[in-house]
Design an enzyme around this catalytic site. Structure first.
Site, PDB file in Angstrom:
ATOM      1  CD  GLU A   1      -9.943   3.916  -0.977  1.00  0.00           C
ATOM      2  OE1 GLU A   1     -10.805   4.265  -0.162  1.00  0.00           O
ATOM      3  OE2 GLU A   1      -8.865   3.392  -0.614  1.00  0.00           O
TER       4      GLU A   1
ATOM      5  CG  ASP B   1      -2.321   0.583   0.802  1.00  0.00           C
ATOM      6  OD1 ASP B   1      -2.320   1.755   0.377  1.00  0.00           O
ATOM      7  OD2 ASP B   1      -3.357  -0.098   0.904  1.00  0.00           O
TER       8      ASP B   1
ATOM      9  CG  HIS C   1      -4.358   2.094  -2.278  1.00  0.00           C
ATOM     10  ND1 HIS C   1      -4.437   2.523  -0.978  1.00  0.00           N
ATOM     11  CD2 HIS C   1      -5.597   2.245  -2.803  1.00  0.00           C
ATOM     12  CE1 HIS C   1      -5.690   2.909  -0.714  1.00  0.00           C
ATOM     13  NE2 HIS C   1      -6.416   2.758  -1.805  1.00  0.00           N
TER      14      HIS C   1
END
Ligand code: ACM
Length: 534
Positions: free
Chosen positions: A317, A180, A253
């Protein structure tokens, strides 16, 4: 609802339990007869029960504990088992070796809780099981738990304990969130900087951002696995019937990867730190060919370590601003005939998904809407239950993991003394147990495409094993119970069994959330909204 017999308070609840009179006593002379193909289950029984009880459970053709595969028992599927405990003998049967592994966990739960002790030497016994006849088949094949080791690293010894806790509850997938913005934990021989640089951040955000700003500690955080550790974990999990599904996030990410390799980003000259904040980071991978070479090479090494049929590539995201501002990305979008740079997101994941399919694996991605990925993706829906329905209707296999029911980083009660958690209304034990990933009103063929569900433990605010287990338990018990039983799951019955099951959690030293603590949640759950990760 009558109180359950403590010695039959099994969790998850088996499909069918018929108590029989009497008890079976195991002694030092009790031996185990494993018929062909059942040896791994016998080994597991011995290695799990032996140290705590001091019972040798030696292999013998005359053993009174009999473990057998029988391919005529097709109705039991891959994970079902039949167990008969009589006063003189125990017979565990399944159609598939995995079913025997599930049955071994039931045998463990039928023994006194002290049989679960992990350390401290053998307890005194006596080692008795109630006589009973059990037939047990899970509702759906995917009953998982995500552990985020990117935000806070946990050593592999702890991951083995986590696998044991999952296996005790017949959860069968450990989804390992390995990369991440805040850390890259997966060793990649072709790109050693991913871990030498990307596994360390100088400091970490403390608590959520608020009106008072964002606060940081001054403590470096780091950690990465070796391939030997991960292969050992995969083996350890397989012995318990648990599949480790790795997740490598892309194209968003990825800040930790870009700290190691800025040339893979959209501003190759830029120097970036591994991110020290929580939330959605704006830096994403570029879309030049070198990036795809990188992703394929990384995934080749991931597939070499993880035999899982499923490989998760994240996908959620992913802000598209960098692509919109990048002449190279805009040019690439135009050259590929895409409507705009934002469409690079689906195009990117589609290319990587096709690569995984070519290699015989099944790509998994987090859903943005449930309908944006190629059909060979298994879709993990989290933002809205409508996305699970949309994806399954479209023909995807779906793992439904709605954040308001399965994200265990939210507090479990509204009590102000709860530890700092993901901002949002609590996700209560009841909410987790009530969650139905494939509601009965959906069409049969659509429901059939829902593989199951899983719990998510994101670790922005859970730094230690104790904090992870406090958030995880007993909510993982609820997820395990409901996901194994499906529509048969009943809340009062679960609560009654859980009161006895806590003796097992105590024996295992799990620092679970007290069952009766905290007022009921009164804040309305914001349904259907994207979960802010910040
Ligand atoms: C997610 O919560 N980022 C899937």
């Amino acid at each position: 609802m009558p109180a359950p017999r403590p010695d039959l308070a099994l969790l998850p609840r088996p499909s069918k339990v018929s108590p029989l009179g009497g008890r079976l006593t195991l002694g030092r002379d009790t031996a185990v007869r494993a018929l062909p193909g059942a040896e791994p289950a016998a080994d597991l029984l011995r290695s799990l029960v032996g140290p705590a009880t001091g019972l040798p459970l030696a292999p013998s053709p005359e053993g009174r504990i009999v473990l057998a595969l029988d391919d005529r028992l097709v109705g039991l599927g891959e994970e079902g088992y039949g167990l008969t405990v009589g006063p003189q003998a125990l017979l565990l049967r399944a159609a598939h070796p995995t079913g025997l592994l599930r049955g071994v966990q039931t045998v463990r739960q039928l023994l006194p809780a002290e049989a679960l002790l992990l350390s401290g030497g053998p307890a005194a016994g006596p080692w008795e099981l109630p006589c009973v006849e059990i037939t047990d088949v899970p509702d759906r094949p995917w009953r998982g738990a995500l552990l985020d080791v990117a935000r806070h690293f946990q050593p592999v010894g702890y991951l083995r304990r986590y696998v044991d806790l999952l296996a005790l509850h017949k959860l069968n997938v450990l989804h390992l969130h390995l990369t991440d913005d805040q850390g890259w934990r997966m060793p990649v021989d072709a790109y050693p900087r991913l871990t030498s640089v990307g596994s360390r951040r100088a400091r970490s955000q403390r608590g959520p951002s608020g009106p008072g700003g964002t606060h940081f500690d001054a403590v470096p955080h780091e950690g990465a696995y070796t391939k030997a550790e991960l292969r050992g974990l995969v083996r350890y999990a397989a012995e318990r019937g648990v599949t480790v599904v790795p997740e490598i996030e892309m194209p968003g990410h990825v800040r930790a990867a870009l700290a190691a390799h800025p040339e893979l980003g959209n501003s190759p000259g830029r120097s970036l730190e591994v991110w020290d904040r929580w939330g959605v980071c704006g830096t994403v991978l570029g879309v030049h060919e070198e990036v795809f070479d990188f992703c394929r090479t990384v995934l080749e090494e991931v597939m070499d370590v993880f035999p899982s049929p499923y490989i998760h590539i994240g996908g959620e995201e992913c802000p598209t601003t960098e692509w919109e501002n990048s002449p190279a990305a805009r040019e690439r979008a135009a050259a590929e005939g895409l409507a705009d740079p934002a469409a690079l997101h689906g195009w990117f994941l589609g290319r990587i998904g096709a690569f995984l399919v070519e290699r015989g694996r099944i790509p998994v991605g987090w859903a943005v809407s449930g309908t944006e990925l190629p059909l060979d993706f298994t879709v993990m829906t989290w933002r809205d239950p409508a996305h699970a329905l949309a994806a399954a209707r479209r023909g995807h296999r779906v793992v439904a993991a709605h954040h308001r029911a399965t994200y265990l980083d939210y507090a479990q009660s509204g009590d102000p003394s709860e530890p700092v958690a993901q901002p949002g209304a609590p996700v209560t034990l009841r909410t987790v147990h009530d969650y139905e990933p494939a509601p009965g009103e959906w069409a049969e063929d659509v429901r059939d495409r829902v593989l199951g569900t899983q719990a998510q433990l994101w670790t922005e605010y859970a730094r230690t094993p104790e904090e992870i287990e406090y958030l995880g338990f007993p909510r993982l018990c609820a997820l395990a119970d409901r996901s194994w039983s499906g529509g048969r799951g009943d809340w009062p019955g679960f609560v009654g069994r859980l009161r006895h099951h806590t003796a097992r959690l105590d024996a295992l030293g799990v620092p679970y959330h007290p069952l009766d603590a905290g007022p009921p949640a009164t804040a309305p759950a914001p349904s259907g909204t994207a979960r802010p990760h910040s």
